[in-house]
Design a protein around this motif. Structure first.
Motif, PDB file in Angstrom:
ATOM      1  N   ALA A 288       0.811  -1.222   0.000  1.00 37.68           N
ATOM      2  CA  ALA A 288       0.000   0.000   0.000  1.00 37.68           C
ATOM      3  C   ALA A 288       0.845   1.273   0.000  1.00 37.68           C
ATOM      4  N   ARG A 289       2.072   1.197   0.488  1.00 43.28           N
ATOM      5  CA  ARG A 289       2.917   2.389   0.565  1.00 43.28           C
ATOM      6  C   ARG A 289       3.653   2.681  -0.732  1.00 43.28           C
ATOM      7  N   GLU A 290       3.864   1.675  -1.537  1.00 40.41           N
ATOM      8  CA  GLU A 290       4.685   1.832  -2.735  1.00 40.41           C
ATOM      9  C   GLU A 290       3.849   2.349  -3.913  1.00 40.41           C
ATOM     10  N   ARG A 291       4.436   3.291  -4.636  1.00 46.66           N
ATOM     11  CA  ARG A 291       3.825   3.778  -5.873  1.00 46.66           C
ATOM     12  C   ARG A 291       4.801   3.509  -7.005  1.00 46.66           C
ATOM     13  N   ILE A 292       4.259   3.056  -8.113  1.00 43.94           N
ATOM     14  CA  ILE A 292       5.076   2.802  -9.295  1.00 43.94           C
ATOM     15  C   ILE A 292       4.874   3.965 -10.259  1.00 43.94           C
ATOM     16  N   VAL A 293       5.968   4.500 -10.744  1.00 45.54           N
ATOM     17  CA  VAL A 293       5.946   5.663 -11.627  1.00 45.54           C
ATOM     18  C   VAL A 293       6.101   5.177 -13.060  1.00 45.54           C
ATOM     19  N   VAL A 294       5.214   5.661 -13.930  1.00 47.93           N
ATOM     20  CA  VAL A 294       5.274   5.319 -15.349  1.00 47.93           C
ATOM     21  C   VAL A 294       5.204   6.600 -16.171  1.00 47.93           C
ATOM     22  N   LEU A 295       5.885   6.604 -17.296  1.00 45.59           N
ATOM     23  CA  LEU A 295       5.809   7.736 -18.210  1.00 45.59           C
ATOM     24  C   LEU A 295       4.451   7.745 -18.887  1.00 45.59           C
ATOM     25  N   THR A 296       3.877   8.920 -19.065  1.00 46.97           N
ATOM     26  CA  THR A 296       2.610   9.029 -19.779  1.00 46.97           C
ATOM     27  C   THR A 296       2.878   8.985 -21.281  1.00 46.97           C
ATOM     28  N   PRO A 297       1.863   8.686 -22.072  1.00 50.26           N
ATOM     29  CA  PRO A 297       2.041   8.720 -23.534  1.00 50.26           C
ATOM     30  C   PRO A 297       2.523  10.095 -24.026  1.00 50.26           C
ATOM     31  N   ALA A 298       2.056  11.167 -23.405  1.00 49.06           N
ATOM     32  CA  ALA A 298       2.486  12.509 -23.809  1.00 49.06           C
ATOM     33  C   ALA A 298       3.990  12.678 -23.609  1.00 49.06           C
ATOM     34  N   THR A 299       4.510  12.175 -22.493  1.00 44.61           N
ATOM     35  CA  THR A 299       5.949  12.285 -22.237  1.00 44.61           C
ATOM     36  C   THR A 299       6.730  11.403 -23.193  1.00 44.61           C
ATOM     37  N   LYS A 300       6.232  10.195 -23.426  1.00 41.55           N
ATOM     38  CA  LYS A 300       6.914   9.312 -24.382  1.00 41.55           C
ATOM     39  C   LYS A 300       7.006   9.973 -25.753  1.00 41.55           C
ATOM     40  N   ALA A 301       5.967  10.709 -26.142  1.00 41.56           N
ATOM     41  CA  ALA A 301       5.973  11.391 -27.440  1.00 41.56           C
ATOM     42  C   ALA A 301       6.992  12.534 -27.462  1.00 41.56           C
ATOM     43  N   MET A 302       7.302  13.089 -26.293  1.00 40.85           N
ATOM     44  CA  MET A 302       8.266  14.196 -26.199  1.00 40.85           C
ATOM     45  C   MET A 302       9.722  13.724 -26.231  1.00 40.85           C
ATOM     46  N   ILE A 303       9.962  12.453 -26.021  1.00 39.95           N
ATOM     47  CA  ILE A 303      11.328  11.958 -25.834  1.00 39.95           C
ATOM     48  C   ILE A 303      12.273  12.332 -26.973  1.00 39.95           C
ATOM     49  N   PRO A 304      11.919  12.177 -28.245  1.00 33.31           N
ATOM     50  CA  PRO A 304      12.877  12.571 -29.285  1.00 33.31           C
ATOM     51  C   PRO A 304      13.281  14.046 -29.206  1.00 33.31           C
ATOM     52  N   ALA A 305      12.321  14.936 -28.966  1.00 33.24           N
ATOM     53  CA  ALA A 305      12.639  16.367 -28.844  1.00 33.24           C
ATOM     54  C   ALA A 305      13.456  16.629 -27.586  1.00 33.24           C
ATOM     55  N   LEU A 306      13.143  15.949 -26.496  1.00 31.46           N
ATOM     56  CA  LEU A 306      13.916  16.108 -25.266  1.00 31.46           C
ATOM     57  C   LEU A 306      15.352  15.632 -25.468  1.00 31.46           C
ATOM     58  N   GLU A 307      15.525  14.534 -26.161  1.00 33.20           N
ATOM     59  CA  GLU A 307      16.877  14.014 -26.409  1.00 33.20           C
ATOM     60  C   GLU A 307      17.684  14.982 -27.273  1.00 33.20           C
ATOM     61  N   ARG A 308      17.048  15.613 -28.254  1.00 38.01           N
ATOM     62  CA  ARG A 308      17.757  16.612 -29.067  1.00 38.01           C
ATOM     63  C   ARG A 308      18.179  17.796 -28.196  1.00 38.01           C
ATOM     64  N   GLN A 309      17.291  18.226 -27.323  1.00 36.39           N
ATOM     65  CA  GLN A 309      17.600  19.355 -26.451  1.00 36.39           C
ATOM     66  C   GLN A 309      18.696  18.984 -25.454  1.00 36.39           C
ATOM     67  N   GLN A 310      18.648  17.767 -24.929  1.00 32.64           N
ATOM     68  CA  GLN A 310      19.670  17.321 -23.990  1.00 32.64           C
ATOM     69  C   GLN A 310      21.026  17.204 -24.684  1.00 32.64           C
ATOM     70  N   ALA A 311      21.037  16.794 -25.956  1.00 31.31           N
ATOM     71  CA  ALA A 311      22.298  16.733 -26.704  1.00 31.31           C
ATOM     72  C   ALA A 311      22.875  18.141 -26.872  1.00 31.31           C
ATOM     73  N   ALA A 312      22.024  19.119 -27.152  1.00 36.10           N
ATOM     74  CA  ALA A 312      22.491  20.499 -27.278  1.00 36.10           C
ATOM     75  C   ALA A 312      23.019  21.009 -25.939  1.00 36.10           C
ATOM     76  N   THR A 313      22.330  20.661 -24.864  1.00 37.89           N
ATOM     77  CA  THR A 313      22.764  21.062 -23.525  1.00 37.89           C
ATOM     78  C   THR A 313      24.118  20.440 -23.201  1.00 37.89           C
ATOM     79  N   ASN A 314      24.296  19.171 -23.524  1.00 39.09           N
ATOM     80  CA  ASN A 314      25.574  18.502 -23.274  1.00 39.09           C
ATOM     81  C   ASN A 314      26.701  19.127 -24.098  1.00 39.09           C
ATOM     82  N   ALA A 315      26.406  19.510 -25.329  1.00 39.29           N
ATOM     83  CA  ALA A 315      27.420  20.163 -26.162  1.00 39.29           C
ATOM     84  C   ALA A 315      27.806  21.518 -25.570  1.00 39.29           C
TER      85      ALA A 315
END
Length: 159
Positions: free
Chosen positions: A88-115
């Motif tokens: 009862a105390r544990e919660r499992i965290v899952v990505l929403t479909p909206a976040t999954k759809a954002m992943i390619p754009a987030l990865e591009r932004q993270q690559a720019a941030t890393n550069a």
């Protein structure tokens, strides 16, 4: 205190403010409703799949409290969903479909941030990334509180 030079804590807060604010602004310019503090949670969930906050904290390298607060904020914004865990105390965290759809754009932004971070590292007398890793490792070996306590024991005040 006799010195007006910024201390370690002040410099760290200033650095975080300068970095996080600009990274968040870059996400906004890219049309992404994303905060830098969400990235370690996303990386953890991409690596291990749906997970408890305890596992996310371990995978992200943050405290349980920090992971819990970040996940709660992400849930309010519809970026993750929480489902019941094994008890009862544990919660499992899952990505929403909206976040999954954002992943390619987030990865591009993270690559720019890393550069950009690599460019910053190249301008410094020592790469900030390496110095920060060394500092974290040193503080895992001997916490800052222990260092303060030892310094307080050995410090002598002028007469």
């Amino acid at each position: 205190m006799s010195s007006t030079a910024p201390t370690l804590g002040t410099l760290m807060r200033c650095l975080i403010d300068l970095l996080d604010g600009e990274v968040e602004a870059a996400y906004a310019v890219a049309g992404l409703a994303w905060r830098p503090r969400y990235t370690p949670v996303l990386r953890a969930l991409k690596r291990v799949g749906p997970a408890s906050i305890k596992i996310i904290a371990r995978e992200a390298g943050v405290s349980h409290s920090a992971a819990s607060q970040t996940v709660s904020q992400m849930a309010r914004e519809g970026l993750v969903a929480l489902t019941p865990g094994a008890d009862a105390r544990e919660r499992i965290v899952v990505l929403t479909p909206a976040t999954k759809a954002m992943i390619p754009a987030l990865e591009r932004q993270q690559a720019a941030t890393n550069a950009a971070a690599a460019e910053l590292d190249a301008e410094l007398s020592a790469p900030l990334t390496e110095v920060l890793r060394e500092a974290v490792d040193a503080l895992h070996r001997r916490p800052f509180g222990a260092r303060i306590a030892d310094a307080a024991k050995t410090r002598t005040e002028p007469a």
